[in-house]
Design a protein around this motif. Sequence first.
Motif, mmCIF file in Angstrom:
data_model
loop_
_atom_site.group_PDB
_atom_site.id
_atom_site.type_symbol
_atom_site.label_atom_id
_atom_site.label_comp_id
_atom_site.label_asym_id
_atom_site.label_seq_id
_atom_site.Cartn_x
_atom_site.Cartn_y
_atom_site.Cartn_z
ATOM 1 N N SER A 157 0.743 -1.254 -0.085
ATOM 2 C CA SER A 157 0.151 0.101 -0.080
ATOM 3 C C SER A 157 0.940 1.384 -0.027
ATOM 4 C CB SER A 157 -0.850 0.001 1.168
ATOM 5 O OG SER A 157 -0.326 -0.045 2.428
ATOM 6 N N TRP A 158 2.247 1.130 -0.002
ATOM 7 C CA TRP A 158 3.001 2.398 -0.182
ATOM 8 C C TRP A 158 2.560 3.433 -0.798
ATOM 9 C CZ3 TRP A 158 6.056 3.646 3.696
ATOM 10 C CH2 TRP A 158 7.196 4.441 3.281
ATOM 11 N N THR A 159 2.403 3.101 -2.036
ATOM 12 C CA THR A 159 2.144 4.182 -3.132
ATOM 13 C C THR A 159 1.022 5.155 -2.366
ATOM 14 O OG1 THR A 159 2.739 2.552 -4.763
ATOM 15 C CG2 THR A 159 1.617 4.605 -5.483
ATOM 16 N N GLY A 160 -0.203 4.402 -2.355
ATOM 17 C CA GLY A 160 -1.443 5.034 -1.778
ATOM 18 C C GLY A 160 -1.090 5.630 -0.344
ATOM 19 N N ILE A 161 -0.023 5.335 0.592
ATOM 20 C CA ILE A 161 0.236 5.872 1.758
ATOM 21 C C ILE A 161 0.904 7.166 1.430
ATOM 22 C CG2 ILE A 161 1.744 5.744 3.785
ATOM 23 C CD1 ILE A 161 -0.352 3.900 4.122
ATOM 24 N N LEU A 162 1.749 7.004 0.414
ATOM 25 C CA LEU A 162 2.601 8.476 0.188
ATOM 26 C C LEU A 162 1.454 9.536 -0.264
ATOM 27 C CD1 LEU A 162 5.757 7.341 -1.315
ATOM 28 C CD2 LEU A 162 5.146 8.018 1.045
ATOM 29 N N LEU A 163 0.682 9.209 -1.053
ATOM 30 C CA LEU A 163 -0.357 10.022 -2.003
ATOM 31 C C LEU A 163 -1.578 10.680 -0.888
ATOM 32 C CD1 LEU A 163 -0.853 11.346 -4.560
ATOM 33 C CD2 LEU A 163 -2.482 9.421 -5.127
ATOM 34 N N CYS A 164 -2.128 9.664 0.003
ATOM 35 C CA CYS A 164 -3.022 10.116 0.794
ATOM 36 C C CYS A 164 -2.659 11.203 1.703
ATOM 37 C CB CYS A 164 -3.333 8.990 1.724
ATOM 38 S SG CYS A 164 -2.111 8.662 3.195
ATOM 39 N N GLY A 165 -1.393 11.764 1.676
ATOM 40 C CA GLY A 165 -1.040 12.974 2.603
ATOM 41 C C GLY A 165 -1.298 14.131 1.892
ATOM 42 N N HIS A 166 -0.988 14.032 0.493
ATOM 43 C CA HIS A 166 -1.321 15.281 -0.211
ATOM 44 C C HIS A 166 -2.773 15.318 -0.579
ATOM 45 C CE1 HIS A 166 2.917 15.666 -0.922
ATOM 46 N NE2 HIS A 166 2.916 14.330 -1.188
#
Lengths: 247, 199
Positions: free
Chosen positions: B44-53
Amino acid sequence: MLSSAPVTLRFLSRLPVPGGARVDEPRDIHAAWFPPVGFVIGALVATLDLCAARLAWEVRDVLVIVTGIALSGALHFDALMDAADGLSVARAESQSVTHASVHTSAGIASGLLAGCVAWLGLSTLHGDLRWLWLICAPVFGRSAIVVGYRALPPGPDVGAVTRSLAKSAHSWTAGLSLVICAGLMFALLGGVAVFAFLASAAAALLAIRIFQEHKGGVGGDHFGALGVIGECSVLIVAAFYTTALRA
Amino acid sequence: MWFRDLVLPIVSTSLLLILAQVTELPLGVRASSLLKFGLLLAGSWTGILLCGHVADAIGAPADHSARARILDDRYLGTFGACAISCSMLVILAVSHSGMPPPMLLAISPIVAALVGIASVGIFSESSVLRLGLSVGIVIGLAIAFWLVVPGSLLSLLISIGPAPLVAWKLRQDRRNGQRVAPTMVGLATFLCSIIVFSV
Protein backbone atom coordinates in the motif's frame (compact mmCIF):
# COMPACT_ATOMS: atom_id res chain seq x y z
CA MET A 1 40.83 12.00 23.12
CA LEU A 2 39.24 11.87 26.56
CA SER A 3 38.23 15.52 26.31
CA SER A 4 36.11 14.71 23.26
CA ALA A 5 33.91 12.31 25.26
CA PRO A 6 31.67 14.96 26.88
CA VAL A 7 31.62 16.95 23.64
CA THR A 8 30.42 13.90 21.70
CA LEU A 9 27.85 13.12 24.39
CA ARG A 10 26.53 16.69 24.13
CA PHE A 11 26.36 16.37 20.35
CA LEU A 12 24.53 13.03 20.32
CA SER A 13 22.17 13.56 23.22
CA ARG A 14 20.18 16.10 25.22
CA LEU A 15 21.77 15.00 28.48
CA PRO A 16 22.93 17.87 30.72
CA VAL A 17 26.67 17.25 30.35
CA PRO A 18 28.81 19.78 32.20
CA GLY A 19 31.27 21.42 29.89
CA GLY A 20 31.66 25.03 30.74
CA ALA A 21 30.46 27.98 28.76
CA ARG A 22 32.63 27.60 25.68
CA VAL A 23 31.10 26.49 22.39
CA ASP A 24 32.04 22.98 21.28
CA GLU A 25 34.29 22.85 18.25
CA PRO A 26 33.35 20.38 15.49
CA ARG A 27 36.84 18.90 15.62
CA ASP A 28 36.26 17.89 19.25
CA ILE A 29 33.48 15.45 18.31
CA HIS A 30 35.06 12.01 17.89
CA ALA A 31 33.46 8.98 16.23
CA ALA A 32 35.17 6.60 18.68
CA TRP A 33 32.74 7.76 21.37
CA PHE A 34 29.64 6.97 19.34
CA PRO A 35 29.19 3.36 20.53
CA PRO A 36 29.82 4.27 24.20
CA VAL A 37 27.27 7.09 23.94
CA GLY A 38 24.87 4.49 22.56
CA PHE A 39 25.61 2.41 25.64
CA VAL A 40 24.78 5.36 27.92
CA ILE A 41 21.53 6.05 26.11
CA GLY A 42 20.62 2.36 26.08
CA ALA A 43 21.31 2.02 29.79
CA LEU A 44 19.12 5.02 30.58
CA VAL A 45 16.30 3.66 28.42
CA ALA A 46 16.58 0.21 30.03
CA THR A 47 16.53 1.77 33.50
CA LEU A 48 13.43 3.79 32.69
CA ASP A 49 11.79 0.66 31.27
CA LEU A 50 12.46 -1.21 34.50
CA CYS A 51 10.98 1.69 36.49
CA ALA A 52 7.84 1.47 34.33
CA ALA A 53 7.38 -2.24 35.05
CA ARG A 54 3.85 -1.75 36.38
CA LEU A 55 2.58 -0.32 33.11
CA ALA A 56 1.04 -2.37 30.29
CA TRP A 57 3.59 -3.77 27.85
CA GLU A 58 2.25 -1.75 24.91
CA VAL A 59 2.63 1.47 26.89
CA ARG A 60 6.14 0.51 28.04
CA ASP A 61 7.11 -0.13 24.43
CA VAL A 62 5.89 3.31 23.40
CA LEU A 63 7.70 4.90 26.36
CA VAL A 64 10.93 3.20 25.33
CA ILE A 65 10.70 4.63 21.84
CA VAL A 66 9.71 8.10 23.02
CA THR A 67 12.51 8.14 25.61
CA GLY A 68 15.08 7.06 23.07
CA ILE A 69 14.01 9.80 20.68
CA ALA A 70 13.90 12.40 23.45
CA LEU A 71 17.35 11.48 24.82
CA SER A 72 18.90 11.82 21.38
CA GLY A 73 16.97 15.01 20.67
CA ALA A 74 15.42 13.29 17.65
CA LEU A 75 18.79 13.84 15.95
CA HIS A 76 18.90 10.57 14.02
CA PHE A 77 15.14 10.48 13.58
CA ASP A 78 15.17 13.85 11.87
CA ALA A 79 18.17 12.77 9.80
CA LEU A 80 16.25 9.72 8.59
CA MET A 81 13.30 11.85 7.54
CA ASP A 82 15.57 14.37 5.81
CA ALA A 83 17.40 11.59 3.98
CA ALA A 84 14.08 10.08 2.86
CA ASP A 85 12.98 13.52 1.64
CA GLY A 86 16.09 13.70 -0.52
CA LEU A 87 15.43 10.24 -1.95
CA SER A 88 11.91 11.13 -3.00
CA VAL A 89 12.91 13.90 -5.42
CA ALA A 90 15.16 14.21 -8.42
CA ARG A 91 18.92 14.38 -7.83
CA ALA A 92 19.14 18.04 -8.80
CA GLU A 93 16.72 19.03 -6.04
CA SER A 94 17.86 16.47 -3.50
CA GLN A 95 20.15 18.72 -1.48
CA SER A 96 17.69 21.59 -1.10
CA VAL A 97 14.85 19.25 -0.10
CA THR A 98 17.09 17.37 2.35
CA HIS A 99 18.09 20.58 4.07
CA ALA A 100 14.56 22.03 4.16
CA SER A 101 12.97 22.32 7.59
CA VAL A 102 9.71 20.72 6.37
CA HIS A 103 9.15 17.17 5.16
CA THR A 104 7.71 15.40 2.18
CA SER A 105 5.29 12.49 2.47
CA ALA A 106 8.19 10.08 2.03
CA GLY A 107 10.01 11.66 4.93
CA ILE A 108 7.03 11.53 7.24
CA ALA A 109 6.18 7.99 6.20
CA SER A 110 9.79 6.88 6.77
CA GLY A 111 9.78 8.32 10.27
CA LEU A 112 6.49 6.63 11.08
CA LEU A 113 7.74 3.39 9.56
CA ALA A 114 10.78 3.43 11.83
CA GLY A 115 8.56 4.03 14.87
CA CYS A 116 6.19 1.22 13.91
CA VAL A 117 9.02 -1.24 13.23
CA ALA A 118 10.58 -0.38 16.57
CA TRP A 119 7.26 -0.83 18.39
CA LEU A 120 6.61 -4.17 16.70
CA GLY A 121 10.11 -5.35 17.49
CA LEU A 122 9.76 -4.32 21.13
CA SER A 123 6.38 -6.07 21.35
CA THR A 124 8.18 -9.40 21.04
CA LEU A 125 10.73 -8.54 23.75
CA HIS A 126 8.58 -9.04 26.82
CA GLY A 127 10.99 -11.37 28.58
CA ASP A 128 14.19 -11.64 30.57
CA LEU A 129 16.51 -10.45 27.80
CA ARG A 130 14.55 -7.27 27.13
CA TRP A 131 16.89 -4.95 29.05
CA LEU A 132 19.91 -6.34 27.22
CA TRP A 133 18.35 -5.66 23.83
CA LEU A 134 17.36 -2.17 24.97
CA ILE A 135 21.06 -1.50 25.55
CA CYS A 136 22.25 -3.34 22.46
CA ALA A 137 20.06 -1.49 19.95
CA PRO A 138 21.42 2.05 20.58
CA VAL A 139 25.01 0.73 20.80
CA PHE A 140 24.84 -0.98 17.42
CA GLY A 141 22.80 1.88 15.97
CA ARG A 142 25.58 4.35 16.71
CA SER A 143 28.16 1.76 15.61
CA ALA A 144 26.35 1.62 12.26
CA ILE A 145 27.02 5.34 11.83
CA VAL A 146 30.75 4.78 12.37
CA VAL A 147 30.66 1.85 9.92
CA GLY A 148 29.00 4.14 7.39
CA TYR A 149 31.67 6.83 7.82
CA ARG A 150 34.42 4.24 7.43
CA ALA A 151 32.81 2.74 4.33
CA LEU A 152 32.13 5.86 2.32
CA PRO A 153 33.67 9.34 2.25
CA PRO A 154 31.24 12.23 2.61
CA GLY A 155 30.45 14.49 -0.31
CA PRO A 156 32.43 17.67 -1.00
CA ASP A 157 29.75 20.06 0.26
CA VAL A 158 29.36 18.81 3.83
CA GLY A 159 29.70 20.78 7.05
CA ALA A 160 32.57 20.89 9.50
CA VAL A 161 31.02 18.35 11.90
CA THR A 162 30.59 15.74 9.16
CA ARG A 163 34.13 16.30 7.90
CA SER A 164 35.49 15.94 11.41
CA LEU A 165 33.51 12.77 12.06
CA ALA A 166 34.56 11.24 8.75
CA LYS A 167 38.21 11.86 9.69
CA SER A 168 37.89 10.52 13.24
CA ALA A 169 35.92 7.45 12.11
CA HIS A 170 38.99 6.21 10.25
CA SER A 171 41.20 6.38 13.34
CA TRP A 172 42.36 3.25 15.12
CA THR A 173 40.50 4.37 18.25
CA ALA A 174 37.21 4.29 16.37
CA GLY A 175 37.94 0.78 15.14
CA LEU A 176 38.92 -0.30 18.64
CA SER A 177 35.71 1.20 20.02
CA LEU A 178 33.66 -0.83 17.55
CA VAL A 179 35.46 -4.02 18.52
CA ILE A 180 35.13 -3.40 22.26
CA CYS A 181 31.42 -2.62 22.05
CA ALA A 182 30.74 -5.61 19.83
CA GLY A 183 32.69 -7.80 22.26
CA LEU A 184 30.76 -6.41 25.23
CA MET A 185 27.43 -7.11 23.55
CA PHE A 186 28.64 -10.61 22.65
CA ALA A 187 29.50 -11.20 26.31
CA LEU A 188 26.05 -10.03 27.37
CA LEU A 189 23.83 -11.55 24.68
CA GLY A 190 25.86 -14.38 23.26
CA GLY A 191 26.13 -15.41 19.63
CA VAL A 192 23.00 -13.57 18.52
CA ALA A 193 24.84 -10.31 19.16
CA VAL A 194 27.05 -11.14 16.18
CA PHE A 195 23.98 -11.41 13.95
CA ALA A 196 22.63 -8.17 15.36
CA PHE A 197 25.90 -6.35 14.70
CA LEU A 198 26.18 -7.77 11.19
CA ALA A 199 22.54 -6.88 10.47
CA SER A 200 22.97 -3.28 11.58
CA ALA A 201 26.24 -2.93 9.66
CA ALA A 202 24.78 -4.50 6.51
CA ALA A 203 21.70 -2.30 6.68
CA ALA A 204 23.89 0.75 7.16
CA LEU A 205 26.12 -0.12 4.20
CA LEU A 206 23.13 -0.81 1.96
CA ALA A 207 21.44 2.43 2.98
CA ILE A 208 24.52 4.58 2.50
CA ARG A 209 25.06 3.07 -0.95
CA ILE A 210 21.46 3.87 -1.91
CA PHE A 211 21.89 7.43 -0.66
CA GLN A 212 25.08 7.85 -2.65
CA GLU A 213 23.63 6.33 -5.83
CA HIS A 214 20.71 8.70 -5.72
CA LYS A 215 22.38 11.86 -4.54
CA GLY A 216 25.90 11.43 -5.86
CA GLY A 217 27.45 12.38 -2.51
CA VAL A 218 26.37 11.74 1.06
CA GLY A 219 26.08 14.26 3.87
CA GLY A 220 25.59 14.42 7.60
CA ASP A 221 21.86 13.63 7.39
CA HIS A 222 22.56 10.41 5.51
CA PHE A 223 25.11 9.23 8.04
CA GLY A 224 22.81 10.27 10.89
CA ALA A 225 19.96 8.24 9.40
CA LEU A 226 22.11 5.13 9.81
CA GLY A 227 21.57 5.40 13.56
CA VAL A 228 17.84 4.68 13.23
CA ILE A 229 18.36 2.13 10.47
CA GLY A 230 20.92 0.28 12.60
CA GLU A 231 18.71 0.31 15.71
CA CYS A 232 15.68 -0.95 13.79
CA SER A 233 17.78 -3.73 12.26
CA VAL A 234 18.85 -4.85 15.72
CA LEU A 235 15.24 -4.86 16.94
CA ILE A 236 14.20 -6.92 13.90
CA VAL A 237 16.93 -9.48 14.67
CA ALA A 238 15.84 -9.49 18.32
CA ALA A 239 12.20 -10.03 17.32
CA PHE A 240 12.97 -13.00 15.08
CA TYR A 241 15.39 -14.48 17.63
CA THR A 242 12.92 -14.17 20.50
CA THR A 243 10.02 -15.51 18.42
CA ALA A 244 12.15 -18.46 17.29
CA LEU A 245 13.10 -19.25 20.87
CA ARG A 246 9.44 -19.37 21.86
CA ALA A 247 8.40 -21.45 18.83
CA MET B 1 0.88 4.28 -16.16
CA TRP B 2 -1.25 2.41 -13.63
CA PHE B 3 0.48 -0.86 -14.52
CA ARG B 4 3.42 0.25 -12.38
CA ASP B 5 1.11 0.71 -9.41
CA LEU B 6 0.32 -3.01 -9.57
CA VAL B 7 3.89 -4.16 -8.97
CA LEU B 8 4.03 -3.57 -5.22
CA PRO B 9 0.56 -5.06 -4.50
CA ILE B 10 1.40 -8.13 -6.59
CA VAL B 11 4.71 -8.67 -4.78
CA SER B 12 3.08 -8.06 -1.41
CA THR B 13 0.20 -10.44 -2.10
CA SER B 14 2.54 -13.14 -3.41
CA LEU B 15 4.77 -13.05 -0.35
CA LEU B 16 1.80 -12.91 2.03
CA LEU B 17 0.26 -15.92 0.27
CA ILE B 18 3.52 -17.82 0.71
CA LEU B 19 3.58 -16.81 4.36
CA ALA B 20 -0.01 -18.02 4.78
CA GLN B 21 0.55 -21.36 3.04
CA VAL B 22 3.90 -22.50 4.28
CA THR B 23 3.56 -24.32 7.59
CA GLU B 24 7.22 -24.92 8.36
CA LEU B 25 9.34 -21.79 8.37
CA PRO B 26 12.65 -21.33 10.15
CA LEU B 27 13.30 -19.00 13.03
CA GLY B 28 9.66 -18.43 13.92
CA VAL B 29 9.20 -16.27 10.84
CA ARG B 30 5.61 -17.34 10.41
CA ALA B 31 4.65 -15.87 13.76
CA SER B 32 6.21 -12.54 13.06
CA SER B 33 3.84 -9.62 12.83
CA LEU B 34 6.83 -7.58 11.66
CA LEU B 35 6.81 -9.43 8.35
CA LYS B 36 3.07 -8.97 7.91
CA PHE B 37 3.34 -5.27 8.70
CA GLY B 38 6.20 -4.79 6.27
CA LEU B 39 4.48 -6.65 3.45
CA LEU B 40 1.12 -4.93 3.96
CA LEU B 41 2.86 -1.57 4.04
CA ALA B 42 4.83 -2.38 0.91
CA GLY B 43 1.64 -3.29 -0.92
CA SER B 44 0.00 0.00 0.00
CA TRP B 45 3.09 2.27 -0.07
CA THR B 46 2.05 4.24 -3.16
CA GLY B 47 -1.33 5.01 -1.64
CA ILE B 48 0.19 5.88 1.75
CA LEU B 49 2.48 8.49 0.20
CA LEU B 50 -0.30 10.00 -1.92
CA CYS B 51 -2.96 10.11 0.80
CA GLY B 52 -1.05 12.84 2.63
CA HIS B 53 -1.26 15.21 -0.31
CA VAL B 54 -4.91 14.37 -0.98
CA ALA B 55 -5.79 14.95 2.68
CA ASP B 56 -4.12 18.36 2.62
CA ALA B 57 -5.99 19.29 -0.56
CA ILE B 58 -9.35 18.18 0.80
CA GLY B 59 -8.77 19.56 4.27
CA ALA B 60 -7.96 23.07 3.15
CA PRO B 61 -11.05 25.07 2.11
CA ALA B 62 -9.95 26.36 -1.26
CA ASP B 63 -10.99 26.82 -4.86
CA HIS B 64 -10.03 24.39 -7.59
CA SER B 65 -6.77 26.10 -8.53
CA ALA B 66 -5.59 26.29 -4.92
CA ARG B 67 -6.56 22.65 -4.45
CA ALA B 68 -4.50 21.70 -7.50
CA ARG B 69 -1.55 23.72 -6.19
CA ILE B 70 -1.75 22.00 -2.80
CA LEU B 71 -1.89 18.60 -4.53
CA ASP B 72 1.24 19.36 -6.50
CA ASP B 73 3.15 20.71 -3.47
CA ARG B 74 5.87 18.30 -2.46
CA TYR B 75 5.58 19.15 1.26
CA LEU B 76 2.85 18.10 3.65
CA GLY B 77 0.70 19.94 6.13
CA THR B 78 -0.98 18.76 9.32
CA PHE B 79 -3.84 16.97 7.57
CA GLY B 80 -1.39 15.12 5.39
CA ALA B 81 0.78 14.01 8.28
CA CYS B 82 -2.34 12.86 10.17
CA ALA B 83 -3.64 10.92 7.17
CA ILE B 84 -0.37 9.04 6.76
CA SER B 85 -0.16 8.41 10.51
CA CYS B 86 -3.70 7.05 10.72
CA SER B 87 -3.23 4.80 7.68
CA MET B 88 -0.05 3.30 9.09
CA LEU B 89 -1.62 2.89 12.53
CA VAL B 90 -4.45 0.84 11.01
CA ILE B 91 -1.97 -1.43 9.24
CA LEU B 92 0.09 -1.71 12.42
CA ALA B 93 -2.93 -2.64 14.53
CA VAL B 94 -4.19 -5.22 12.04
CA SER B 95 -0.80 -6.89 11.59
CA HIS B 96 -0.19 -6.95 15.35
CA SER B 97 -3.64 -8.27 16.24
CA GLY B 98 -3.30 -11.44 14.17
CA MET B 99 -7.09 -11.39 13.72
CA PRO B 100 -7.65 -11.40 9.94
CA PRO B 101 -7.58 -14.84 8.27
CA PRO B 102 -4.18 -15.17 6.57
CA MET B 103 -5.63 -15.81 3.10
CA LEU B 104 -7.93 -12.80 3.17
CA LEU B 105 -5.15 -10.59 4.48
CA ALA B 106 -2.85 -11.86 1.76
CA ILE B 107 -5.15 -11.01 -1.14
CA SER B 108 -6.26 -7.63 0.22
CA PRO B 109 -3.45 -5.60 -1.48
CA ILE B 110 -4.13 -6.95 -4.96
CA VAL B 111 -7.90 -6.79 -4.50
CA ALA B 112 -7.66 -3.15 -3.47
CA ALA B 113 -5.38 -2.37 -6.41
CA LEU B 114 -7.81 -3.99 -8.84
CA VAL B 115 -10.72 -2.04 -7.39
CA GLY B 116 -8.66 1.11 -7.89
CA ILE B 117 -8.01 0.15 -11.51
CA ALA B 118 -11.73 -0.49 -11.97
CA SER B 119 -12.23 3.16 -11.07
CA VAL B 120 -9.87 4.00 -13.99
CA GLY B 121 -12.45 2.39 -16.23
CA ILE B 122 -15.00 4.86 -14.91
CA PHE B 123 -12.91 7.76 -16.21
CA SER B 124 -11.91 6.16 -19.51
CA GLU B 125 -12.76 8.00 -22.72
CA SER B 126 -14.34 4.93 -24.29
CA SER B 127 -17.65 3.99 -22.76
CA VAL B 128 -17.27 0.37 -23.91
CA LEU B 129 -13.84 0.07 -22.36
CA ARG B 130 -15.06 1.80 -19.25
CA LEU B 131 -17.94 -0.52 -18.71
CA GLY B 132 -16.08 -3.65 -19.79
CA LEU B 133 -13.07 -3.00 -17.60
CA SER B 134 -15.02 -2.15 -14.49
CA VAL B 135 -17.51 -4.97 -14.80
CA GLY B 136 -14.81 -7.48 -15.68
CA ILE B 137 -12.70 -6.61 -12.70
CA VAL B 138 -15.58 -6.66 -10.24
CA ILE B 139 -16.83 -10.02 -11.53
CA GLY B 140 -13.31 -11.41 -11.42
CA LEU B 141 -12.90 -10.27 -7.85
CA ALA B 142 -16.20 -11.78 -6.77
CA ILE B 143 -15.29 -15.12 -8.33
CA ALA B 144 -11.84 -15.05 -6.78
CA PHE B 145 -13.25 -14.35 -3.35
CA TRP B 146 -15.85 -17.09 -3.71
CA LEU B 147 -13.12 -19.56 -4.63
CA VAL B 148 -10.59 -18.48 -2.00
CA VAL B 149 -12.82 -18.07 1.01
CA PRO B 150 -16.44 -19.08 0.55
CA GLY B 151 -18.71 -16.85 2.58
CA SER B 152 -16.44 -13.82 2.33
CA LEU B 153 -18.41 -12.12 -0.42
CA LEU B 154 -20.21 -9.94 2.09
CA SER B 155 -16.85 -8.78 3.49
CA LEU B 156 -15.74 -7.87 -0.02
CA LEU B 157 -18.89 -5.88 -0.68
CA ILE B 158 -18.51 -3.97 2.58
CA SER B 159 -14.84 -3.31 1.80
CA ILE B 160 -15.49 -1.78 -1.60
CA GLY B 161 -18.43 0.24 -0.29
CA PRO B 162 -16.43 3.49 0.08
CA ALA B 163 -14.85 3.08 -3.36
CA PRO B 164 -17.56 4.81 -5.43
CA LEU B 165 -17.73 7.74 -3.01
CA VAL B 166 -13.95 8.23 -3.04
CA ALA B 167 -13.85 7.92 -6.83
CA TRP B 168 -16.60 10.52 -7.19
CA LYS B 169 -15.08 13.02 -4.74
CA LEU B 170 -11.65 12.87 -6.38
CA ARG B 171 -12.77 12.48 -9.99
CA GLN B 172 -11.21 15.74 -11.14
CA ASP B 173 -8.08 15.83 -9.00
CA ARG B 174 -4.59 15.26 -10.36
CA ARG B 175 -1.11 15.30 -8.89
CA ASN B 176 1.74 15.95 -11.33
CA GLY B 177 -0.69 15.24 -14.18
CA GLN B 178 -1.80 11.83 -12.87
CA ARG B 179 -5.30 11.13 -11.56
CA VAL B 180 -5.30 10.52 -7.82
CA ALA B 181 -8.66 8.75 -7.64
CA PRO B 182 -7.52 5.22 -8.61
CA THR B 183 -4.76 5.12 -6.03
CA MET B 184 -6.97 6.62 -3.33
CA VAL B 185 -9.80 4.21 -4.14
CA GLY B 186 -7.28 1.41 -3.81
CA LEU B 187 -6.02 2.65 -0.44
CA ALA B 188 -9.53 3.19 0.93
CA THR B 189 -10.55 -0.30 -0.17
CA PHE B 190 -7.37 -1.78 1.31
CA LEU B 191 -7.82 -0.15 4.70
CA CYS B 192 -11.54 -1.02 4.82
CA SER B 193 -10.87 -4.61 3.84
CA ILE B 194 -8.22 -5.28 6.45
CA ILE B 195 -10.45 -3.70 9.11
CA VAL B 196 -13.49 -5.70 8.03
CA PHE B 197 -11.46 -8.91 7.86
CA SER B 198 -10.36 -8.31 11.47
CA VAL B 199 -13.93 -8.65 12.74
